[in-house]
Design an enzyme around this catalytic site. Structure first.
Site, PDB file in Angstrom:
ATOM      1  N   GLU A 265       1.639   7.810   7.633  1.00  0.00           N
ATOM      2  CA  GLU A 265       2.270   8.157   6.348  1.00  0.00           C
ATOM      3  C   GLU A 265       3.774   8.412   6.419  1.00  0.00           C
ATOM      4  O   GLU A 265       4.309   9.201   5.655  1.00  0.00           O
ATOM      5  CB  GLU A 265       1.567   9.360   5.729  1.00  0.00           C
ATOM      6  CG  GLU A 265       0.158   9.045   5.282  1.00  0.00           C
ATOM      7  CD  GLU A 265      -0.431  10.116   4.386  1.00  0.00           C
ATOM      8  OE1 GLU A 265       0.016  11.258   4.481  1.00  0.00           O
ATOM      9  OE2 GLU A 265      -1.323   9.779   3.593  1.00  0.00           O
TER      10      GLU A 265
ATOM     11  N   GLU B  12      -7.415   5.632   4.550  1.00  0.00           N
ATOM     12  CA  GLU B  12      -7.919   6.955   4.134  1.00  0.00           C
ATOM     13  C   GLU B  12      -8.228   6.937   2.641  1.00  0.00           C
ATOM     14  O   GLU B  12      -7.562   6.240   1.877  1.00  0.00           O
ATOM     15  CB  GLU B  12      -6.868   8.059   4.369  1.00  0.00           C
ATOM     16  CG  GLU B  12      -6.647   8.422   5.806  1.00  0.00           C
ATOM     17  CD  GLU B  12      -5.601   9.540   5.972  1.00  0.00           C
ATOM     18  OE1 GLU B  12      -5.526  10.451   5.126  1.00  0.00           O
ATOM     19  OE2 GLU B  12      -4.854   9.467   6.951  1.00  0.00           O
TER      20      GLU B  12
HETATM   21  C1  GAL Z   1      -3.430  12.296   4.390  1.00  0.00           C
HETATM   22  C2  GAL Z   1      -3.130  12.501   5.862  1.00  0.00           C
HETATM   23  C3  GAL Z   1      -4.275  13.147   6.605  1.00  0.00           C
HETATM   24  C4  GAL Z   1      -4.830  14.291   5.825  1.00  0.00           C
HETATM   25  C5  GAL Z   1      -5.254  13.777   4.493  1.00  0.00           C
HETATM   26  C6  GAL Z   1      -5.943  14.798   3.636  1.00  0.00           C
HETATM   27  O1  GAL Z   1      -2.285  12.216   3.651  1.00  0.00           O
HETATM   28  O2  GAL Z   1      -2.834  11.287   6.462  1.00  0.00           O
HETATM   29  O3  GAL Z   1      -3.868  13.577   7.856  1.00  0.00           O
HETATM   30  O4  GAL Z   1      -3.866  15.267   5.680  1.00  0.00           O
HETATM   31  O5  GAL Z   1      -4.112  13.324   3.806  1.00  0.00           O
HETATM   32  O6  GAL Z   1      -6.455  14.163   2.518  1.00  0.00           O
END
Ligand code: GAL
Length: 819
Positions: free
Chosen positions: A403, A475
């Site tokens: 990110e 994710e």
């Molecule tokens: C993302 C991040 C993860 C975790 C996640 C929570 O932005 O890459 O490490 O923090 O959010 O939803």
């Protein structure tokens, strides 16, 4: 011949490092075994400063005189986070990454026939100028020597590294084959090998004294003199190609593994031998999806951190392997992302063994530091690729800081390094920006668009900056809907449904290679994240790996295990205004029969699910009445039909005058002459769950005409402790072993008691220790305990007790295979 000597036992540890430890034995210290964490933490509400320190580890080791003419390297598999290694007072290595291995040649500083002093200065402060540090991080970055340490003793002429690149000679297609057929399939394999060797080999090669041999399992593939070495700046390289006649495919369905043994011989004597476990597979990200062995495969994975309650990162082999087993066997996944750093080889070995595809990535979280910080990240990329490229399960390298913003100069370097050291795999790089600069082979994107009511994911075309390249969701969900195991039923159910929504949406997009949900289990995090108690409740499991409802959504993809879960306890008082609202059946059975007090209400089929793209999506329970009104005798057929619809409408949507309810009421009262005053008694008779006879809902999962699983929801009349040990025979190989015991408090029908809070106590007898507290409070009706062996053979037991519940004992044993 090469030998590996593990050095995990009996290190002296001091939370404060001082320079005099470099040359003399530590005075104040505790004796510890590796894996080790610099502190043992509480489960929650602890400060991230507690593991941040500069600590010292020390070990004295005898070096036998037989080693004198050999090469001795000292290898650390993982130290959080920056460290300096001294042997006999001499500084030999500085290493700046908490997640990759490093080694050093200690041949010249060892005193043979004597004790040698190894001192390690370990810096686990988050002020370090290296990834992932520099800004906030949504996970804790525990410190310590938390993976294995060993000596590698070799002849002076040896392999520095052996990179095995197995592939398939021709394109295969497994698209129309069943798992059984894939398992039986033979393919023509090909193995490319690149061996690197130290410069001193050259003379011997020129004199034709060196030979190379390679075996696939036990069959000889290559036997030839070493010739044609390629000189590079760091040594000599030898490339080999062999083509074993036929091999079985490595696939998620049937991960056939082979060992490739490569031997180096001088004057006919084997002087080094390298053994790598390989799999023959073709793995391709294409612009229209991911293909394994020519078959389109939607990647279905979760993100995994490497943390555990109390001990942070410090868990031995069996616990690393357990997570891979849970992902593949309990959650029926085909992939995992090792967020946000390379993880234990034991975990990866198990992924190789089980057929779980891995997307691994360099350490980091959102922040990009200065030039020296970036240099370390580039080095991390090199270390990651070289150290993990022999795992057949790895299919993609993550070469961006998770990110982070675009930075072409920096990411051109990480991409180049990854391709240089592994020409066989593509790169990805996790971003949360649409249309960002794309230097990688695959656009890997964190898609958090889903907020409950909207579509589960964005379209590839709306996000990627190059539609010709493959696209993958790295994710989803996570912080969009944190859910504690002890949250109320509606929250827990919504959490599960959101995971199903995203899976359903991804399944509908053929050009999305798949997705990795956030995340496998809840984890400790910094003050800036989580629920204030230093926990991010983003997992589909809790920290002990107890499943939440959302876990069943994934488990229902299983072809082998029957899943049956019902998202409600049927206790209406759990809901505002006693309106239960929607409830779902999660199952992968052929059908599920629902009974109320032993009367069949409805049989549900997978096609009843509104999740059209999932084979076994959650199914809305939309009938609580069945034939009850019709068979009651009081009403005409027409009346009964409308009453049933009205009762189901009220049960699903509450006592709200919905247009449907108003229309049904009008028809009942005006056209079918049912007295409106009877509404309450009708409701109480057929639905109302209070007073009278207590209700019992029973669900039967049917497969091939047989009932294979039953869930019964009734008023709780008794409770008991249910345990699920990972294993009960603990094996000490080169260090201690740990067993995980998952614990649930359940009712007489084995339903989890989500609001059970009475303390649970643990006691052990025998050669064991309890990791963490001896008294815990279940959260969401579940908890767990880790039991550690202490280096002695023997039997013993764990006793789990709780006031008012029957005490449970588990027999445990330890077998020490080496001491
Ligand atoms: C993302 C991040 C993860 C975790 C996640 C929570 O932005 O890459 O490490 O923090 O959010 O939803």
């Amino acid at each position: 011949m090469a030998q590996r000597i593990y050095l995990d036992r009996k290190w002296r540890f001091n939370k404060e490092f001082s320079e005099d430890m470099i040359n003399s034995p530590m005075e104040k210290s505790t004796l510890v075994n590796l894996p080790h964490s610099v502190v043992e933490t509480l489960l929650s509400y602890f400060d991230e400063s507690i593991y941040q320190m500069v600590s010292g580890y020390q070990k004295s080791i005898f070096a036998p005189t037989q080693w004198e003419n050999q090469l001795v390297s000292l290898v650390f598999e993982g130290v959080g986070h920056s460290c300096d290694v001294y042997v006999n007072g001499k500084h030999l290595k500085h290493h700046d990454c908490g997640y990759t291995a490093f080694s050093m040649d200690i041949t010249k500083v060892l005193k043979y026939g004597e004790e040698n002093l190894i001192t390690v200065k370990v810096d686990s402060r988050e002020t370090l100028n290296q990834p992932p540090f520099g800004y906030v991080i949504d996970y804790m970055t525990y410190g310590g020597i938390y993976r294995d340490v060993y000596f590698e003793v070799k002849e002076k002429i040896h392999f520095k590294d052996v990179h095995i690149q197995p592939s398939l000679l021709e394109r295969v297609s497994t698209s129309k084959r069943t798992p059984k057929q894939i398992k039986m399939m033979n393919v023509q394999g090909i193995i490319k090998t690149e061996c690197s060797m130290p410069k001193r080999i050259y003379k011997l090669v020129a004199a034709e004294r060196v030979f190379i041999r390679q075996y696939l399992d036990d069959s000889l593939l290559i036997s030839q003199p070493v010739g044609g070495l390629e000189e590079r700046e760091d040594g000599y390289y030898l490339s080999l190609t062999s083509a074993p006649s036929t091999v079985k495919l490595w696939d998620v369905e049937s991960p056939s593994l082979y060992t490739v043994k490569t031997q180096l011989l001088v004057d006919d004597k084997v002087i080094d031998e390298d053994t790598v476990t390989v799999g023959f597979r073709s793995s391709e990200f294409r612009k229209n999806g991911y293909f394994l062995n020519g078959r389109r495969l939607k990647l279905r994975g979760l993100n995994r951190h490497q943390s555990y309650p109390y001990v942070g990162y410090a868990m031995p082999e069996s616990m690393q392997r357990l997570d891979a087993k849970i992902l593949k066997e309990e959650l029926a996944l085909n992939a995992v992302r090792t967020s946000h750093y390379p993880q234990s080889h034991y975990f990866l070995d198990e992924c190789d063994k089980l057929g779980l595809l891995v997307f691994t990535e360099i350490p980091g979280w959102q922040h990009i530091g200065d030039e020296s910080w970036q240099d370390i990240a580039v080095k991390n990329t090199e270390e990651m690729v070289i150290q993990y490229r022999n795992h057949p399960s790895v299919i993609l390298w993550g070469v961006r800081i998770n990110e982070s913003p675009d930075n072409d100069k920096f990411y051109a370097r990480t991409n180049e390094v990854a391709h240089k050291f592994d020409p066989t795999r593509p790169t990805g790089g996790v971003r949360c920006i649409a249309k960002s600069s794309l230097l990688e082979d695959v656009y890997t994107y964190n898609d958090f668009v889903h907020s409950g009511k909207n579509k589960g994911c964005a379209k590839k075309a709306d996000i990627t900056s190059d539609e010709e390249k493959p696209y993958l969701i790295s994710e989803y969900n996570g912080h969009m809907y944190p859910t504690k195991p002890f949250d109320d039923e509606e929250q827990r159910q919504e959490h599960a449904i959101r995971h199903a929504n995203v899976l359903d949406a991804i399944a509908a997009e053929p050009d999305i290679s798949g997705g990795f949900g956030w995340c496998m289990f809840d984890y400790n995090t910094h003050k800036d994240f989580g629920s204030g108690d230093r926990i991010c409740y983003h997992g589909v499991m809790d920290m002990f790996r107890n499943p939440k409802l959302a876990a069943s959504v994934y488990a229902a993809f299983s072809d082998t295990e029957t899943v049956l879960d019902v998202t409600t306890s049927f206790d209406i008082g759990e809901h505002p205004a006693c309106n239960r609202g929607k409830s779902y059946i999660i199952s992968n059975a052929d059908s599920v029969k629902m009974y109320k007090n032993d009367v069949l209400i409805k049989e549900y089929f997978p096609t009843d699910s509104s999740f059209e793209n999932l084979k076994h999506g959650p199914i809305l329970i939309n009938d609580f009445v069945g034939d009850a009104v019709e068979t009651d005798g009081e009403f005409t057929k027409g009346q009964a039909k409308l009453i049933k619809r009205a009762l189901n409408e009220v049960t699903l949507k509450g006592f709200r005058p919905t247009p449907t309810l108003a229309w049904l009421a009008f028809r009942l009262v005006v056209l079918h002459r049912v007295n409106p005053k009877k509404a309450v008694s009708i409701y109480n008779k057929f639905i109302g769950d209070w007073g009278g006879e207590s209700r019992e809902y029973k669900f039967e999962a049917i497969k091939n005409g047989e009932v294979v699983k039953t869930v019964t929801k009734a008023a709780v009349t008794s409770a008991h402790i249910e345990v699920k040990p990972s294993h009960t025979l603990l094996t000490e190989l080169h260090t201690y072993d740990v067993a995980n015991i998952r614990i649930r408090i359940v009712d007489q029908n084995d339903n989890q008691l989500f609001y059970f809070t009475r303390p649970v106590s643990f006691a052990v007898e025998g050669p064991f220790e309890i990791v963490g507290p001896k008294v815990v409070t279940p959260a969401g009706g579940a908890t767990g305990v880790y039991i550690k062996s202490i280096g002695e053979d023997g039997d013993g037991k764990l006793t789990i007790s709780c006031e008012g519940l029957e005490t449970v004992t588990i027999s445990l044993s330890v077998e020490c295979l080496t001491k």
